[in-house]
Design an enzyme around this catalytic site. Sequence first.
Site, short mmCIF file in Angstrom:
data_model
loop_
_atom_site.label_atom_id
_atom_site.label_comp_id
_atom_site.label_asym_id
_atom_site.label_seq_id
_atom_site.Cartn_x
_atom_site.Cartn_y
_atom_site.Cartn_z
N ASP A 170 13.12 -34.87 58.45
CA ASP A 170 14.34 -34.38 59.14
C ASP A 170 15.34 -34.29 58.28
O ASP A 170 16.00 -35.46 57.42
CB ASP A 170 14.65 -35.45 60.28
CG ASP A 170 15.81 -35.05 60.90
OD1 ASP A 170 15.61 -34.33 62.07
OD2 ASP A 170 17.04 -35.31 60.82
N GLU A 207 16.06 -29.05 62.68
CA GLU A 207 15.95 -29.36 61.39
C GLU A 207 14.84 -30.22 61.28
O GLU A 207 14.84 -30.77 60.00
CB GLU A 207 17.10 -29.81 60.84
CG GLU A 207 17.62 -30.89 61.35
CD GLU A 207 18.49 -30.93 62.66
OE1 GLU A 207 19.14 -32.03 63.20
OE2 GLU A 207 18.34 -29.97 63.54
#
Length: 652
Positions: free
Chosen positions: A527, A570
Amino acid sequence: MDRLQRCSAAFIFLFCCSLPVNSAEKVVLQLKWLHQFQFAGFYAAKEKGFYSEAGFDVEIRERDPALAPMDEVLSGKADFGVSDSSLILHRMRGKPVVVLGAIFQHSPLVLLTRAQDNLLGPFELKGKRIMFQKGIDDATLTAMFHQLGIADDDFVHVPHNFDDNALLNGEVDAMSAYLTDQPYFYQQQGMAVHVINPLNYGIDFYGDMLFTSEEVVRSDPHRAERFLQASVRGWQYALEHPQEVIEWIQSKYSERRTRERLQFEAEQTKKMILPGLVEVGHTHEGRFRRIADIYQQQNLVPLNASYDGVILDDYLNQEYRLPLWFKVMTWAAGILLLAALMLLGSAHRLKTLVRNRTRELDQANAQLARHVGIVDQHVISTQSDLDYKFTAVSSAFCRLSGYTEEELIGTHSSLHHHPQLGTETLEAMKNELKKGRSWSGILQCQAKDKSTYWLDSHVDPVLDEWGEVCGFVSVSQDITDKKRIELLSKTDKLTGLFNRLHLDDVLDHEFRRAKRYGVEFSVVLCDLDNFKSVNDSYGHLVGDQVLTSIAHLLRHNSREIDAVGRWGGEEFLLICPNTAAEGAGQMADKLRQAIEVLELGEVGHTTASFGVAGSQGKASVTDLVRAADEALYRAKKTGKNKVEGEEPLKMA
């Protein structure tokens, strides 16, 4: 007189009964290593009397490390032997060896490195000291190096001294070892090791195979078959009764191994034999052909080298050959009979037959011309010479490729293949065609306007009147739409990585495979840190560019066998087959460092946090992903730009 005759007859009867009914033949079985569970089935065949029932009195001889089992068998010092897939290589080099059956469906031969050295793959061994037996039982390692383009002078070869302490003490950087046995030694020494398995790099060779010489098989193929069947019975018994075999090994063959180490070896050996999936001793000609193709592709043998005669079935299934004089007589009789039948026909009937046949032939020619026209318009087909230059093309192929027939004739077929089409596919096709066999497969091609199209092709060799290959003809189906739909269905539109749907399929597949075969795999969640501020400060277009750059880095810095995809927003997911959490954590840390120094245009730099979890002990895919997600959460909470696992991970 009658009494004397009766006494004589009784004496003769008793004498005959006292003779041995079935005297067992003394033979020698040469093992490829010292006595241990690796050869359990052969001990069981001897101890349970399976060899005796087949007519053999077997001496099981452990190996002298200075001698090769193949040389012992070919010299006549042993009748049968155990070796690996290098038997195929030796057969192609002219050695008269014959494989009776494959005991290990996968080769347990791997390279071990110390985990603390962080040598995770073959490419990281360049310039390092590697200990293995060169030219003896090194088939899988040699094929892996050649497959990856690693030359002999890219590393320092150290002759094997068979001392496990050589790796433990750092005398070498990598050492060949058997997965079935040697990892136990390092576990007991408390040293973590990393396994470099050729299987992960496309090299899936047979392991231990029972073999003999061609001279032995030709003298009596059914004798060799009896020895194989008795050995297979022994292996079936040994796999079902491992504790009994361990008792035999320690009491009758060798006390070198502890009971615990033999128990470890028994469990690992079963994974290599796969008795629940494949019949013990089973061999497949197609798999031998794949092994032979790898040797030829790596220039270890000439392209025209043959492994014909390497399988026992080649000798058991030979058809009965009629004597030459009988064939000549049969042909002569047939010719005379044909001449007699021709003379019996009347001239009138012959004329009528010719007239009718001529009319039928004209009709057939007209119909054939119509069919040829239909085929030319709607079937994608080409014909080429031995140099793979087009000699004929259909109108359907011209329309698809965008070229005219005049532009195509005389050009090399490879000029129309897409640059991304791997050389491995083309080499496989050429190898099959050179042997006079057909080939089927998927080809990625490029049209005149540089667009991409896909063909599902079937290629056949064309034979001349003497039976020699004079060219090739292909018939194909346009599967471009299918390929595009398939690609769209599993690809994230922005990053080009796998999408969430496809990642779910891969996770499910790997989890079922891990449960079935007792292997482990790991997942890594990545992440990006503070990504929301990138979107807020620079806009979503720049944010998308950052995601694309990170995706490219992840894909090109992970292994070919790893599945890399966008998990959402993301967040990215990496699925690492045949990898424990420790190894996945080390890879994640390398990716973390690479992201930290990556130039991202006006954004400058960013960082990422990682969570790692292994499949071992997990009841479901959901549990596995949840464990990785919780580890990622800890990485975020404790400072970001770091890697966390279920348990503390050792980093280089």
